[in-house]
Each structure stands twice: as C-alpha cells, then as structure tokens.
Design a protein around this motif. Structure first.
Motif, PDB file in Angstrom:
ATOM      1  N   LEU A 100      37.543  21.257  54.726  1.00  0.00           N
ATOM      2  CA  LEU A 100      37.775  22.699  54.781  1.00  0.00           C
ATOM      3  C   LEU A 100      39.040  22.979  55.589  1.00  0.00           C
ATOM      4  CD1 LEU A 100      35.896  24.833  53.566  1.00  0.00           C
ATOM      5  CD2 LEU A 100      34.933  25.195  55.831  1.00  0.00           C
ATOM      6  N   ALA A 101      39.150  22.285  56.734  1.00  0.00           N
ATOM      7  CA  ALA A 101      40.316  22.478  57.595  1.00  0.00           C
ATOM      8  C   ALA A 101      41.593  22.007  56.896  1.00  0.00           C
ATOM      9  CB  ALA A 101      40.127  21.729  58.908  1.00  0.00           C
ATOM     10  N   THR A 108      42.150  21.838  53.680  1.00  0.00           N
ATOM     11  CA  THR A 108      42.486  22.800  52.626  1.00  0.00           C
ATOM     12  C   THR A 108      43.155  24.025  53.227  1.00  0.00           C
ATOM     13  OG1 THR A 108      40.454  22.059  51.585  1.00  0.00           O
ATOM     14  CG2 THR A 108      41.557  23.924  50.572  1.00  0.00           C
ATOM     15  N   ALA A 109      42.614  24.486  54.360  1.00  0.00           N
ATOM     16  CA  ALA A 109      43.197  25.652  55.021  1.00  0.00           C
ATOM     17  C   ALA A 109      44.629  25.354  55.472  1.00  0.00           C
ATOM     18  CB  ALA A 109      42.337  26.070  56.210  1.00  0.00           C
ATOM     19  N   ASP A 138      46.913  25.462  52.602  1.00  0.00           N
ATOM     20  CA  ASP A 138      47.193  26.842  52.182  1.00  0.00           C
ATOM     21  C   ASP A 138      48.219  27.483  53.103  1.00  0.00           C
ATOM     22  OD1 ASP A 138      45.586  26.791  50.014  1.00  0.00           O
ATOM     23  OD2 ASP A 138      43.969  28.003  50.853  1.00  0.00           O
ATOM     24  N   ALA A 175      45.832  28.649  59.469  1.00  0.00           N
ATOM     25  CA  ALA A 175      44.781  27.703  59.856  1.00  0.00           C
ATOM     26  C   ALA A 175      44.690  27.615  61.371  1.00  0.00           C
ATOM     27  CB  ALA A 175      45.073  26.323  59.259  1.00  0.00           C
ATOM     28  N   PHE A 228      42.399  32.337  52.886  1.00  0.00           N
ATOM     29  CA  PHE A 228      42.856  31.075  52.304  1.00  0.00           C
ATOM     30  C   PHE A 228      42.554  31.100  50.806  1.00  0.00           C
ATOM     31  CE2 PHE A 228      41.909  30.163  56.750  1.00  0.00           C
ATOM     32  CZ  PHE A 228      43.155  29.709  57.151  1.00  0.00           C
ATOM     33  N   PRO A 229      43.589  31.071  49.975  1.00  0.00           N
ATOM     34  CA  PRO A 229      43.358  31.232  48.537  1.00  0.00           C
ATOM     35  C   PRO A 229      42.533  30.116  47.912  1.00  0.00           C
ATOM     36  CG  PRO A 229      45.690  30.831  49.019  1.00  0.00           C
ATOM     37  CD  PRO A 229      45.004  31.024  50.328  1.00  0.00           C
ATOM     38  N   SER A 230      42.549  28.917  48.499  1.00  0.00           N
ATOM     39  CA  SER A 230      41.791  27.813  47.892  1.00  0.00           C
ATOM     40  C   SER A 230      40.308  27.845  48.283  1.00  0.00           C
ATOM     41  CB  SER A 230      42.365  26.464  48.309  1.00  0.00           C
ATOM     42  OG  SER A 230      43.731  26.412  48.070  1.00  0.00           O
ATOM     43  N   LEU A 231      39.941  28.723  49.201  1.00  0.00           N
ATOM     44  CA  LEU A 231      38.564  28.727  49.684  1.00  0.00           C
ATOM     45  C   LEU A 231      37.798  29.934  49.139  1.00  0.00           C
ATOM     46  CD1 LEU A 231      39.075  27.792  53.463  1.00  0.00           C
ATOM     47  CD2 LEU A 231      38.715  26.278  51.525  1.00  0.00           C
ATOM     48  N   GLU A 283      33.413  30.065  52.340  1.00  0.00           N
ATOM     49  CA  GLU A 283      34.202  29.041  53.043  1.00  0.00           C
ATOM     50  C   GLU A 283      35.221  29.682  53.976  1.00  0.00           C
ATOM     51  OE1 GLU A 283      34.080  25.335  49.877  1.00  0.00           O
ATOM     52  OE2 GLU A 283      35.485  26.964  49.557  1.00  0.00           O
ATOM     53  N   ILE A 314      35.130  28.729  57.923  1.00  0.00           N
ATOM     54  CA  ILE A 314      36.224  28.122  58.671  1.00  0.00           C
ATOM     55  C   ILE A 314      36.514  28.915  59.949  1.00  0.00           C
ATOM     56  CG2 ILE A 314      38.212  29.245  57.575  1.00  0.00           C
ATOM     57  CD1 ILE A 314      39.221  26.118  57.582  1.00  0.00           C
ATOM     58  N   TYR A 362      35.149  27.244  62.974  1.00  0.00           N
ATOM     59  CA  TYR A 362      35.644  25.876  63.164  1.00  0.00           C
ATOM     60  C   TYR A 362      35.614  25.447  64.630  1.00  0.00           C
ATOM     61  CZ  TYR A 362      38.358  21.693  62.284  1.00  0.00           C
ATOM     62  OH  TYR A 362      38.765  20.395  62.181  1.00  0.00           O
TER      63      TYR A 362
END
Lengths: 343, 230
Positions: free
Chosen positions: A198-199, A201-202, A205, A210, B88-91, B95, B99, B102
């Motif tokens: 997840l991190a 991917t962030a 992006d 992030a 975040f476009p991919s999440l 998600e 995040i 985190y």
C-alpha cells in the motif's frame, strides 16, 4: 448526482487470474518433474532462465515499484557469487548451505552501499550504483585468496558434497533455482499485497503525498533495496555454483547481470509482476534464435527494445493486459464497470 | 498545544513568511484566512515538515518540531487534509483511508467510525478514490487524516472547487469532529465558512499576521482591511 455516476466494483482476482492459478499448478508440476524428463543441457538452460527470472523480478520490484533505477545490481550478483566461493573455501560450508548465507551477507553489505547511493536521486542514483559495482569488481580483483584478477574454480571435493553423481547434482541445482525463482515471485507478490505494498503504491502515485500521510519513503525504499539485494545475492551465488568458476569480470558484468535484466523487465512490462516473466521468455527465445549472429544479435536486441518502447511503452505484457484486461497475479486493484452510467 | 514563534519560510530566495506567531489551545478551532498568496498554505507546509524551518520556531505539545520530516510529524499527531484532496489514484476509497493509519497511532478513529461519519464512503469503499465526486473525495481526504488519529487536524481549503451545498455538508461534519474535542486549524479563502466554525481567527497578508481575534469581536471593516490591505 450519485445516480449519474457509473457503478464500479473493484476486485483483485479476475477470471484470467483463476485460470492462471490452474495453469500454474500444472506448470509447476511439470517443472518439478523436468529433471526426469530431459537431459542436462535443457536443465542448464532452465537454471539460467530461472536465475534471470529472479534477477528481473527483483529489478522490477526495485525500479518498477520503489522507483530505484539501479544500474549496479551486478554488484550483488558478483558479491553473492564470491561469498559462496569464500564460504565453501574458507569455512568448508556445503555449497547448498552457503547459498542462503551468501544472501544474508549480501544484504549486510547492501547497508553501507545504500548509505552511499541513497544520497543520490534519479539519474545520479543510477550512475552511482554502477560506480559502486565497479568498485566491488576492482576490490575483488585485488583479493589474491579469491584468485585475484584471474578468478578461481570451486574445488571438486566441495562440488561432490552436493551429490556425487553429476546428473543428480545438476538436478538438485535445478530444483534450488526453481525454488529461488518461486520464492522471489512469492516475495514480490506478498510484499505488494501487504501494508508495505500500500505504501509503495502510494509512493509511486506521489512521493510528497505519501510522506504527508505518514509513510517513511526512504525507509520503505531501503527495505525494498535490502530485500532485493539479499535475493540478488542468493541468485548470484546460484549462478556461479552452476558455473563452478568465478572471476571479477564475469561476476560484476554490467552487461550480463543488469543490462539484459533491464531489457527483460522493460520489454515485458515494468511495474507489473507478469512483466519480467514475459520479458525473460522473450529474451531467451530471441537468444536461442539469433545468438549465433554475434554483433547483429545485440543490434537486434536494441532494435526490439526501441520498437517496444515506441509501440508499447508499458511493455509487451502491459500492452496485452490493457487490451484484454488480463492479470495473472491479482495485486493491482481492478475497476469493473457493473452498469452503464445513466445519462 | 501548537505554537509558532517568529516562523519564517522561504522558497529559495523568496521569503514567504515573515515571523508568524500563532498559538493554539487544546480543543480550539482556529481559522486562518487570507487572500491568494497570503502565505496560508505555506504556513501549513512549514508546520507539517514539507518546507524547512528552524527547529524552535514550531513547538507541538511542548516539543520543538520545526523542520522534522513530514512522516515523523504525522506520527507525532498532526494530520493534514491537503488542498485539492490529493487522493492516491491507484488506491480504492478504503485503501486511501487505510493508508492514513500507516503511522499506527492509537485513538478513537477507525474505519468503522469514518464510515459512521460519512456513510456514503462505505457504499463506495471499493471504488477508486478518484472516481468519486469532489465532495466525496473531500470526505475521503478528511477520513484519511482522521485515520492517523491526530491530536491536531489541519484543513487546507476544504471548500475549494465544491458546490455551496456540498461545502455546508463538509463543514457540518467538521463541526461533529470538533465537538469530540479535536483541535482543528482551518485555512480558508471563504471567510464566511471559516468564521462560522472558528473560535479564533488569524488573518494573513503577504506573509504576516495582520489581525487576530474572536470572530464575534471583529468588525467587517477590520477583517476587510486585514484581508485586502485596503
């Protein structure tokens, strides 16, 4: 307002990924049985393919997911290889036992290496990693106990320690190579599906975004770097266990261990698990068909790379996957339109 | 809880903040208003570690935090809803929320609580975050910040690009959040929205505080002068 929006469902598994699972199990059974079905020449080729598959998978994780474009992975291939020889020679370790130890040692040496190269970004990072790998090569050429510039061979007694019979020995190395390749694949897959994924991917992006939600970008990248170094080191040890001989120029070859690996990853599709697999297979098919043409073969590789970059910048798998919505390893989140948007 | 003393900030040679003094008490809702380019977002960037500052210029819960890395500041308990949402476009929606947690701080906020606050997000939990409407994206951004279980929530231009009816909805949920004791700093160009929720207001102009006070005690003229410099 909400009614006007299309309805989506996001899923990780796809029909293709389920078919992929079934095919995968059949393929795995075949691969495990391969030593009983073919001769040593095929096994050798298969070992080489698995080694490259692992290297490509690791480079993909490093560059495609963590954004660390390294041109110096040969540092870890060579270091892993040399550690195998050193462990066998000086400590009398069984070569198979020496493999994981070589991986751990490679990860350990990657820590100070990261300390140097992580100060650099982007293109400077790429060049920096290459320079570090050259330093490794020059340093090992100075160690006379490891054969200096001309290298050394693995003692015959140690080789017999794996298995007395050459056919069985090759088979064992083959199974280990298969296991390492599968382990690398599983590592990438599980890493991407975890909190770290997840991190990552962030980060991919948007790095500042992030960081603003609490992701420690540098630490996340460092973890990836070290994991990749360890697996690359094991693979390097495996490569030179099969070759039974090591020398600095072969061990730290930028061409063999990084340029070809980048070719495979980029041709197949960077930033996707399937990419390196496709790329490795394409590379070996091209090599089988054209390697006899010498310089023309290398030019052909260059041409293929340029053509793929122009026609399918996401790589061959990226092109196919986008066209037919295919995914063998369900790590990407897939958005599916359930019904047409009402106007 | 948060205090800045003589906070300065630079973009290269350009000085954007000239000694900002701001003081926030636990449980307060502060509004920071000002025209475009007054330094509001710069102020937030300086607090959250996105711009370098001197360590002692920002203290949080008695601890100097100026210039610490952004992720460390989140872990200390300051979360931000950034301008333009920045999902975040991919999440997926869920998600994007996950995040936010985190840093693994513990506290009252969880996925369930966020879905209670914004039920529409639960319906759309599996959608990609960027497929949502602007208002819903803003809810995700707020939820993501709350998932960090911060003790201070910073909101940058919550109303930007949203329809008035959506803005009212977002601010209603903000009132719910402050009612539970969260300390909030709202940065806004929309003066009316900001004054309605704030217990105290700071007005910025060209990198300096030009006005400070309780909204009830300030006159329209005072605010206008501080805002436009007229």
């Amino acid at each position: 307002m909400i009614a006007a929006l299309p309805t989506y469902r996001v899923e990780r598994g796809t029909t293709a990924s389920r078919i992929g699972t079934i095919l995968g199990v059949v393929l795995l059974a075949l691969l495990i049985a391969l030593p009983f079905l073919t001769g040593r020449a095929t096994l050798r080729l298969a070992i080489e393919i698995f080694a490259y598959l692992t290297l490509a998978q690791m480079w993909n994780l490093l560059a495609g997911y963590a954004g660390l474009v390294s041109v110096g992975q040969q540092a870890f291939v060579g270091f892993g290889g040399y550690m195998l020889f050193a462990l066998v020679l000086f400590l009398g370790l069984n070569p198979l036992l020496a493999l994981p130890v070589a991986g751990v040692l490679t990860a350990a040496v990657a820590v100070p290496t990261a300390f140097v190269v992580f100060r650099l970004r982007g293109a400077y990072f790429a060049i920096g990693t290459w320079v570090v790998a050259e330093v490794y090569r020059l340093s090992f050429a100075q160690v006379s106990a490891l054969g200096g510039g001309s290298g050394m061979s693995l003692p015959a007694a140690a080789v017999r320690g794996i298995a007395a019979d050459a056919q069985l020995r090759e088979s064992i190395i083959y199974w280990v190579a298969l296991a390492v390749a599968l382990l690398a694949l599983a590592t990438v897959y599980l890493l991407l599906r975890s909190r770290w994924g997840l991190a990552l991917t962030a980060i991919r992006d948007s790095e500042p975004a992030a960081e603003s939600v609490g992701v420690d970008n540098d630490r996340t990248k460092l973890v990836v770097y070290l994991v990749v170094a360890a697996v690359t080191g094991v693979t390097g040890a495996l490569i030179f266990l099969q070759k039974l001989r090591i020398a600095p120029d072969a061990a730290f070859s930028v061409n063999d261990w990084t340029a070809f690996v980048i070719f495979m990853t980029v041709i197949g599709g960077i930033g996707r698990i399937e990419g390196p697999i496709v790329g490795t297979l394409v590379f070996f098919v091209l090599r089988a068909l054209f390697a006899d043409y010498g310089a023309w073969y290398l030019m052909l590789l260059g041409l293929v790379a340029v053509a793929v970059m122009l026609v399918a910048p996401k790589g061959l798998w990226g092109y196919v996957a986008d066209r037919f919505a295919l995914q063998l390893f369900p790590v990407q989140r897939r958005v599916r339109l359930l019904e047409e948007p009402r106007a | 809880m948060l205090e800045t003393t003589g906070l300065t900030a630079f973009y290269g040679d350009f000085q954007a903040l000239f000694g900002i003094d701001v003081r926030m008490q636990q449980g307060e809702t502060i509004a920071m208003i000002g025209a475009n380019g007054a330094g509001k977002s710069t102020f937030l960037r300086a607090i959250t570690g996105l711009l370098p500052t001197r360590r002692e210029q920002v203290t949080f819960e008695g601890r100097p935090i100026g210039g610490l890395p952004a992720d460390v500041i989140v872990k200390l308990g300051i979360a931000m809803v950034p301008e333009g949402r920045r999902l975040f476009p991919s999440l997926t929606v869920e998600e994007n929320l996950l995040i936010g947690a985190y840093g693994r701080r513990t506290g009252p906020w969880s996925l369930d609580r966020i879905y209670q606050l914004f039920p529409v997000l639960e319906e759309r939990r599996s959608s990609p975050g960027t497929a949502l409407s602007g208002g819903q994206q803003q809810m995700v951004a707020i939820g993501r910040a709350l998932m960090a279980n911060p003790s201070l929530l910073l909101c940058d231009e919550l109303s930007l690009g949203l329809a008035p009816i959506v803005i009212r909805e977002i601010y209603r949920s903000l009132a719910q959040i402050t009612a539970e004791g969260m300390t909030v700093l709202v940065v806004e160009q929309d003066i009316n929205q900001a004054l309605a929720v704030a217990s105290r207001v700071y007005c910025l102009q060209e990198g300096r505080v030009t006005l400070e006070g309780r909204p009830t005690e300030l006159t329209r003229e005072q605010i206008g002068r501080a805002y436009f410099g007229a």
